[in-house]
Design a protein around this motif. Structure first.
Motif, mmCIF file in Angstrom:
data_model
loop_
_atom_site.group_PDB
_atom_site.id
_atom_site.type_symbol
_atom_site.label_atom_id
_atom_site.label_comp_id
_atom_site.label_asym_id
_atom_site.label_seq_id
_atom_site.Cartn_x
_atom_site.Cartn_y
_atom_site.Cartn_z
ATOM 1 N N UNK A 23 0.767 -1.241 0.000
ATOM 2 C CA UNK A 23 0.000 0.000 0.000
ATOM 3 C C UNK A 23 0.796 1.288 0.000
ATOM 4 N N UNK A 24 2.132 1.214 0.183
ATOM 5 C CA UNK A 24 2.876 2.477 0.231
ATOM 6 C C UNK A 24 4.375 2.260 0.098
ATOM 7 N N UNK A 25 5.000 2.981 -0.838
ATOM 8 C CA UNK A 25 6.462 3.115 -0.857
ATOM 9 C C UNK A 25 6.829 4.519 -1.304
ATOM 10 N N UNK A 26 8.084 4.906 -1.023
ATOM 11 C CA UNK A 26 8.602 6.234 -1.391
ATOM 12 C C UNK A 26 9.728 6.132 -2.404
ATOM 13 N N UNK A 27 9.675 5.122 -3.255
ATOM 14 C CA UNK A 27 10.755 4.865 -4.209
ATOM 15 C C UNK A 27 10.909 5.993 -5.224
ATOM 16 N N UNK A 86 -6.582 -0.847 6.124
ATOM 17 C CA UNK A 86 -5.372 -0.307 6.730
ATOM 18 C C UNK A 86 -4.179 -1.105 6.238
ATOM 19 N N UNK A 87 -3.153 -0.401 5.779
ATOM 20 C CA UNK A 87 -1.888 -1.028 5.410
ATOM 21 C C UNK A 87 -0.912 -0.919 6.569
ATOM 22 N N UNK A 116 -0.569 -4.715 3.769
ATOM 23 C CA UNK A 116 0.770 -4.195 4.010
ATOM 24 C C UNK A 116 0.874 -2.791 3.428
ATOM 25 N N UNK A 117 1.438 -1.866 4.216
ATOM 26 C CA UNK A 117 1.762 -0.514 3.744
ATOM 27 C C UNK A 117 3.180 -0.220 4.177
#
Length: 354
Positions: free
Chosen positions: A9-13, A258-259, A300-301
């Protein structure tokens, strides 16, 4: 254990790639490997990651690296960064959106920017990595909301009104431990109009960085499922960024999602940013989230490339170790598959449609 497919659910790549000095912005290194950080395409395949939300985040000029050191202490209150000039936010946002679109063009079909749950499923079926464009903090969008429509046309499908700093739309939860998320005012009038327009566009409105007042403002305005892409349980780790049981119950009532965030400061009972955090800390949060949300509303987040994660995971290639640990904790294969990817795709379908 057989490798489990994962949607995150979330990355900052994108931020990490956009900040590189490579002539091509790190695109070749992302596709071939060797880009550093937590995620590149070969390591994603090694870890079972077939897709995820790629965040666009504009860093603050006045928030240095010392805030990470602050979060290694027993208690901390990282000062909120000052609001961003819209010109700075737009330059960074358009640069990172362009990076993702350039990766898609260079990938030769091995990565697809997806705009629907059906496109995610289709990409997975042809073994193309499914990337969803997300924005973390809407500073690039003015109160007229014109940029929101432009970004939606470019592929934006998920957005958080704020990061952990104030903007024209509202107020974020600070990096503060121990602390309640009930800190300050919520959405502004412009923020409420923003949420209504996101609802009309069927965008995910990410609750993860909103303070508690902002969370409840969104819950009152929108009838869509409530989604926090990368948040944990305040009852386990009393960090201002984590969600209270009342918030989790509201997400459950609205059939949201929710992640679970792998940032160690949101996992540990002592709120510290430390790589030696055991995977039992992940299991404790997962246990609590499932106790409030049920096993169909948790995924997963990771916050890969945006946080310090447990050393036992290290990077995206370490995801099988996480799921092996959760299996040893007592989760069966069917539940792990829900947590790994099925719940995210079902939640996105509830917001976007098929």
């Amino acid at each position: 254990m057989t490798q489990i497919p994962v949607f995150d659910g979330h990355n900052d790549t994108l931020l990490r790639l956009w900040q590189r000095d490579d002539p091509d912005g790190g695109i070749a290194a992302f596709l071939a490997g060797g880009a550093g950080g937590h995620i590149d395409l070969p390591r994603a395949r090694a870890g079972g990651l077939f897709g995820g939300m790629f965040a666009v985040f504009t860093p603050s000029r006045d928030l240095g690296d010392d805030y990470i050191a602050m979060m290694r202490e027993a208690a901390y209150d990282v000062p909120l960064p000052t609001p961003l000039p819209i010109a700075d936010a737009q330059a960074a946002t358009f640069g990172m959106v362009a990076t993702l679109l350039r990766i898609e063009r260079a990938a030769g079909g091995t990565l697809t920017v997806c705009r629907s749950a059906g496109e995610i499923r289709a990409a997975r079926g042809r073994e193309s990595f499914a990337a969803v464009l997300h924005i973390e903090g809407a500073e690039a969008i003015g109160p007229d909301l014109d940029a929101l429509h432009v970004l939606h046309a470019a592929g934006l499908r998920s957005i958080g009104p704020v990061w952990s700093r104030p903007n024209v739309f509202g107020h974020g939860a600070p990096f503060r431990f121990p602390s309640s998320p009930d800190i300050g005012p919520g959405l502004t009038d412009a923020g409420k109009a923003f949420v209504r327009e996101c609802h009309a566009l069927r965008l995910v409105v990410d609750l993860s960085h909103l303070n508690e007042a902002g969370f409840w403002d969104v819950a009152r305005i929108s009838t869509a499922p409530l989604v926090a892409t990368h948040s944990n349980a305040h009852a386990v780790t009393p960090h201002a960024r984590n969600l209270t049981d009342a918030q989790l119950d509201a997400i459950a009532e609205r059939d949201g999602m929710v992640g679970l965030n792998l940032a160690t400061c949101f996992l540990r009972a002592d709120g510290r940013m430390r790589a030696d955090t055991p995977l039992d800390a992940v299991a404790r949060h997962l246990d609590h989230l499932i106790s409030r949300l049920g096993e169909d509303r948790v995924g997963l987040g990771s916050d890969f490339d945006g946080a310090l994660v447990p050393a036992d995971i290290a990077d995206v290639a370490g995801l099988p170790r996480l799921f092996e640990a959760l299996g040893r904790h007592g989760y069966d294969a069917a539940t792990l598959e829900k947590i790994a990817w099925r719940n995210w795709l079902a939640a996105l379908e509830r917001v976007w449609g098929a």
